[in-house]
Design a protein around this motif. Structure first.
Motif, mmCIF file in Angstrom:
data_model
loop_
_atom_site.group_PDB
_atom_site.id
_atom_site.type_symbol
_atom_site.label_atom_id
_atom_site.label_comp_id
_atom_site.label_asym_id
_atom_site.label_seq_id
_atom_site.Cartn_x
_atom_site.Cartn_y
_atom_site.Cartn_z
ATOM 1 N N VAL A 1 0.752 -1.049 -0.065
ATOM 2 C CA VAL A 1 0.038 -0.108 0.009
ATOM 3 C C VAL A 1 0.957 1.226 -0.111
ATOM 4 N N LEU A 2 2.076 1.220 0.822
ATOM 5 C CA LEU A 2 2.919 2.363 1.014
ATOM 6 C C LEU A 2 3.708 2.830 -0.234
ATOM 7 N N VAL A 3 4.301 1.517 -0.734
ATOM 8 C CA VAL A 3 5.103 1.663 -1.824
ATOM 9 C C VAL A 3 4.326 1.720 -3.296
ATOM 10 N N VAL A 4 3.710 0.888 -3.452
ATOM 11 C CA VAL A 4 3.182 0.719 -4.726
ATOM 12 C C VAL A 4 1.827 1.750 -4.915
ATOM 13 N N LYS A 5 1.084 2.095 -3.938
ATOM 14 C CA LYS A 5 -0.050 2.976 -3.840
ATOM 15 C C LYS A 5 -0.945 2.258 -4.973
ATOM 16 N N PRO A 6 -1.488 1.151 -4.805
ATOM 17 C CA PRO A 6 -2.437 0.495 -5.764
ATOM 18 C C PRO A 6 -3.692 1.303 -6.182
ATOM 19 N N LYS A 7 -4.124 1.631 -7.319
ATOM 20 C CA LYS A 7 -5.197 2.213 -7.942
ATOM 21 C C LYS A 7 -6.212 1.155 -8.164
#
Length: 255
Positions: free
Chosen positions: A84-90
């Protein structure tokens, strides 16, 4: 002399009695164990010690199992937080791009008797659905098998199946599927509406719904399943055998 003989006899009787008593004690006394041997008798204290040791061992195993499960849970939470923090999924985008109408026919079935009102109507259709899947993320997405239900006024007519696939990052993919219905029996409750829509208004409105399940893959890890609900409304002209209206939307994002 007589007194001496009497004393000797008494002394002999006493000695004989002691000898007999010694022999009796020898027969009734338990033999001593040989030197260097250990007794095999286990008293109550030995049984209690064994039970306590087993209970302590079982308690230790339960504690180890609990610590292992706690560690695995914390590890899974940490992996999700990293994603969640690194990839920041959309949210993935799944849309109905085109609808090709090959065939749509409505045949009324008039009941034999005193009334001319249709008792049922038979709907046959053959349409092709072209979906667009867009991945706006920095990593790949794995889609599961998806089934879209085609309905008329809440009545399921058929199912369109899209097989599972993997989609690279920042890419768009086209997916095609088909729905074929042969003489679907629409009962009297909706038969009048279907005949009026097809023969009078020249517009048959269908609804296409389905849940698309996707998982984000990052560094060999897979995120929890993300579910996107797709809901589309389409209108088909039976006379022109073509699509006249289409509107799609995403109901929500569920994890």
């Amino acid at each position: 002399m007589a007194g001496t003989a009497t004393a000797a006899a008494a002394t002999a009787a006493v000695m004989t009695s002691r000898a007999n008593q010694a022999n009796g004690d020898h027969h009734h006394r338990r033999p001593y164990p040989p030197p260097g041997s250990r007794p095999h008798y286990l008293g109550p204290s030995s049984s209690y010690s064994s039970s306590s040791s087993s209970a302590a061992s079982l308690k230790g195993c339960c504690c180890c199992l609990f610590l292992l499960l706690t560690f695995l849970t914390l590890l899974a939470v940490a992996v999700v937080l990293v994603i969640v923090l690194v990839v920041k999924p959309k949210k993935p985008q799944f849309d109905l791009q085109q609808v090709g109408v090959q065939y749509l026919l409505v045949a009324p079935s008039v009941a034999t008797g005193t009334t001319a009102s249709p008792a049922a109507a038979y709907l046959s259709l053959n349409i092709t659905l072209l979906f667009t899947a867009q991945n706006p993320n920095k990593v790949g997405i794995r889609y599961g098998k998806t089934q879209f239900v085609v309905m008329y006024r809440g009545v399921p007519l058929g199912v369109a199946t899209v097989p599972g696939f993997e989609q690279p990052a920042h890419s768009t993919r086209l997916l095609q599927t088909r729905v074929s219905v042969s003489r679907f029996n629409v009962l009297q409750a909706d038969a009048l509406d279907l005949i009026r829509d097809a023969l009078v208004n020249d517009r048959v409105e269908l609804r296409i719904t389905g849940d698309v399940g996707a998982k984000i893959r990052f560094l060999g890890f897979t995120s929890p399943r993300v579910q996107v609900s797709v809901d589309c409304a389409i209108v088909i002209s039976p006379r022109k055998q073509s699509l006249t209206y289409k509107q799609c939307g995403v109901d929500g994002l569920n994890v």
